[in-house]
Design an enzyme around this catalytic site. Structure first.
Site, mmCIF file in Angstrom:
data_model
loop_
_atom_site.group_PDB
_atom_site.id
_atom_site.type_symbol
_atom_site.label_atom_id
_atom_site.label_comp_id
_atom_site.label_asym_id
_atom_site.label_seq_id
_atom_site.Cartn_x
_atom_site.Cartn_y
_atom_site.Cartn_z
ATOM 1 N N HIS A 405 12.412 -4.439 -10.946
ATOM 2 C CA HIS A 405 12.095 -4.762 -12.341
ATOM 3 C C HIS A 405 12.539 -6.176 -12.698
ATOM 4 O O HIS A 405 11.969 -6.791 -13.597
ATOM 5 C CB HIS A 405 12.712 -3.724 -13.279
ATOM 6 C CG HIS A 405 14.138 -3.396 -12.963
ATOM 7 N ND1 HIS A 405 14.480 -2.556 -11.931
ATOM 8 C CD2 HIS A 405 15.306 -3.820 -13.495
ATOM 9 C CE1 HIS A 405 15.804 -2.464 -11.872
ATOM 10 N NE2 HIS A 405 16.323 -3.235 -12.807
ATOM 11 N N HIS A 532 20.246 15.890 -30.842
ATOM 12 C CA HIS A 532 21.234 16.832 -30.300
ATOM 13 C C HIS A 532 20.524 18.078 -29.812
ATOM 14 O O HIS A 532 19.617 18.574 -30.495
ATOM 15 C CB HIS A 532 22.238 17.212 -31.394
ATOM 16 C CG HIS A 532 23.233 18.225 -30.933
ATOM 17 N ND1 HIS A 532 24.267 17.905 -30.079
ATOM 18 C CD2 HIS A 532 23.330 19.565 -31.167
ATOM 19 C CE1 HIS A 532 24.973 18.994 -29.819
ATOM 20 N NE2 HIS A 532 24.418 20.019 -30.456
#
Ligand SMILES: Cc1cc2nc3c(=O)[nH]c(=O)nc-3n(C[C@H](O)[C@H](O)[C@H](O)COP(=O)(O)OP(=O)(O)OC[C@H]3O[C@@H](n4cnc5c(N)ncnc54)[C@H](O)[C@@H]3O)c2cc1C
Ligand SMILES: NC(=O)c1ccc[n+]([C@@H]2O[C@H](COP(=O)([O-])OP(=O)(O)OC[C@H]3O[C@@H](n4cnc5c(N)ncnc54)[C@H](O)[C@@H]3O)[C@@H](O)[C@H]2O)c1
Length: 564
Positions: A405, A532
């Site tokens: 990358h 969450h």
């Protein structure tokens, strides 16, 4: 048909009327939308225009650039391409995609197959093997399975099936890369590229010219002297990926990325591994605390032993019924230390840039430790440290950061440069990851590096850590063995580094790397909301526990958007 062109020339442009008359028959448009093609000027020393040259039956585009003579005057030059990239690995591919988006006529010269190391012999097939090793490690961990209430009969594997998975993935990605280039109109020119002079490249028997040239020729395995590679019992990552056999006992020379990832694969497949590492600690490239934590889980719990502070000075392949023989010497004193006899040895001692036949001598460029010297804009420097006009080098060949990358990001930054945008890539914000199970990831400085920087520049650093044992998702997965660490400037909240060992660490790091790249400080990151229960709450925990001494800017109050 009349060609049209949009001019957006720099204020310093002073091509004479005669020069502009050379563009006879071409409509000059003052608005970009009216033109068949448009061009912005590139940074000094080039000022350029693009011409569409109609040909019977087809439109052949020739690039005409107004090249500066250094005194603010222009000379018209004709090129076959705006951009020629030598090397079609991930760096070359990333640069080419961005170049066509920017409207540049682009060619890639590739001496082998598209995709380079990453796709054919690196990231892609190794991650296919690692996908298998993750499952095998998990299925063979009886205690782990029991903790879920699962009973699994002993997991076995078909070696050829695993090899096929890696090979098929590599060909699939290679084809998709080639197709994307062809669809977008990038010319793929097959043959080894040689630079004859600036802006002139030869491949096969053909010479082409380009306004700008990028070297993206990558790297090959470095083999230390004294080591004989036979491709069967003494191998490199190129051979492992074919997985022709699984040795009972393999020595891995070097405990960097390649060594660690393949230790994960081989131990999953049932091999015993012995690491040979020249430096005093295993995993010397990682943050020391994270390295030590990772060693407890990745090395000490598996069938792995190791020798540190020693060099493999001589390796002889197995022959005539004799095993592979590895002679070890002390890395500092060079005194003989030990001799190992194993079934196979994997050489994972780093990679060396590939510049053979590139013609660097034709442009007075001398490599430094094999790497092509570049400045922070990837512009190539010659033997006198002067810029070679219109020549750039990206990826493994420049050695700034030998990651896929990074190569591609450097390619994008070069294309921006040649299009006139002075975009300098911030390498500090580029993440790295080692895809063991669990994974290791990092961005920015290690703690010792950050401490040294703080001492030199006179600021305080803060270090906060959190365990994956405090994360609900990791606990639910019974994979709570993990540690994340944030290093920051205590005075202004700037993030200096983040290091993670744990489940999906390679994905988690991006919140930190993007924050570094965008210059976002901890004061702002603290207010980011994380779903969450997710592993991303590990990052949330880090940012919230950091203590920054300077006055904290309150987050900008954003008016509540109506969702309905
Ligand atoms: C086993 C392994 C696993 C890896 N895993 C990862 C990973 O998970 N993540 C990651 O980020 N990095 C990984 N890497 C590193 C990554 O592969 C390299 O950083 C990346 O491939 C560099 O890209 P590049 O474009 O610079 O060079 P390369 O991918 O090496 O491509 C260079 C290309 O140039 C061609 N070429 C060379 N000379 C010439 C010439 N004169 N004319 C024409 N063509 C030429 C070559 O044939 C090649 O196709 C791994 C490497 C290995 C070996
Ligand atoms: N997941 C990834 O991003 C990934 C995966 C694989 C490879 N890579 C890239 O490929 C490149 C090569 O990886 P690598 O693991 O070969 O190199 P590396 O530089 O990461 O590690 C090489 C290790 O070998 C040791 N060593 C060198 N010579 C030795 C000798 N004679 N005897 C004993 N030990 C010796 C070094 O001290 C070092 O620890 C890296 O730069 C990495 O960026 C990346």
């Amino acid at each position: 048909m009349q060609s049209s062109i949009f001019f957006n020339l720099p204020p310093s442009f002073s091509a004479s009327k005669t020069d502009l008359n050379c563009l006879n028959g071409i409509k000059l448009c003052s608005r970009r939308s009216e033109a068949l093609c448009s061009y912005s000027y590139s940074s000094v020393p080039v000022m350029r225009t693009k011409v569409l040259k109609p040909k019977i039956g087809s439109i052949r585009r020739t690039i005409v650039a107004v090249m500066s003579d250094g005194n603010g005057r222009g000379e018209l030059k004709e090129f076959d391409y705006d951009l020629v990239i030598i090397g079609g690995g991930v760096g070359g591919h990333g640069a080419a995609l961005h170049a066509v988006q920017k409207g540049l006529k682009t060619a890639i010269v590739e001496g082998d197959v598209i995709g380079g190391t990453c796709v054919n012999r690196g990231c892609v097939p190794s991650k296919a093997l690692l996908a298998v090793s993750r499952r095998l490690h998990e299925l063979r961990n009886e205690e782990h399975m029991k903790s879920f209430g699962l009973q699994v009969a002993t997991a076995g594997y078909d070696r050829q099936g695993i090899a096929d998975h890696a090979n098929n993935l590599a060909s699939k990605i290679r084809h998709s890369l080639s197709n994307s280039l062809q669809t977008l109109g990038v010319d793929i020119l097959t043959g080894a590229g040689t630079i004859l002079e600036p802006q002139k490249v030869k491949y096969g028997g053909t010479i082409i010219t380009a306004k700008d040239v990028i070297i993206a020729t990558g790297s090959v395995q470095a083999i230390p002297t004294g080591i004989e590679v036979d491709g069967k019992t003494v191998i490199t990552s190129d051979h492992v990926l074919k997985l022709e056999y699984v040795p009972d006992w393999i020595a891995i020379i070097g405990s960097g990325y390649i060594g660690l990832e393949f230790s994960d694969v081989y131990t999953a497949l049932g091999s015993e591994v012995t690491f040979v590492e020249a430096l005093d600690e295993l995993m010397p490239g990682f943050d020391p605390e994270i390295g030590k934590f990772a060693q407890k889980v990745l090395i000490n719990t598996r069938k792995i032993d190791y020798h540190t502070g020693v060099l493999a000075s001589k390796i002889t392949p197995a022959k005539n019924g004799k095993p592979v023989i590895i002679e070890l010497i002390d890395a500092k004193t060079k005194e003989p230390k030990d001799t190992l006899e194993v079934d196979a040895a994997l050489i994972a001692t780093g990679r060396t840039p590939f510049t053979r036949g590139l013609g660097l001598e034709n442009i007075n460029v001398q490599t430094q430790n094999g790497f092509v010297p570049v400045d922070e804009r990837m512009r190539v420097l010659d033997a006198n440290s002067e810029l070679v006009p219109h020549l750039y080098c990206i990826g493994d060949a420049n050695g700034k950061m030998m990651l896929a990358h990074a190569a591609s990001a450097q390619g994008i930054s070069v294309v921006e440069q040649v299009c006139g945008n002075d975009y300098v890539l911030n390498h500090l914000g580029i993440p790295a990851a080692c895809f063991t199970h669990p994974e290791i990831s990092m961005v920015g400085y290690t703690e010792p590096q950050a401490r040294e920087k703080a001492e030199n520049e006179g600021f305080e650093i803060g270090v906060v850590k959190t365990s994956f044992k405090a994360n609900t998702k990791a606990l639910a997965e019974n994979e709570a063995e993990g540690l994340a660490k944030l290093i920051y400037r205590a005075d202004n909240g700037k993030i200096l580094g983040v290091h993670i060992f744990g489940m999906h660490a390679a994905d988690l790091i991006h919140e930190a790397s993007n924050a570094i790249a965008m210059g976002t400080c901890i004061q702002d990151m603290k207010y980011a909301v994380h779903a969450h229960p997710t592993l991303s709450e590990v990052m949330d925990e880090l940012f919230k526990s950091a203590k920054v001494s300077s006055a904290v800017p309150e987050p900008v109050a954003v008016e509540k958007e109506k969702l309905v």
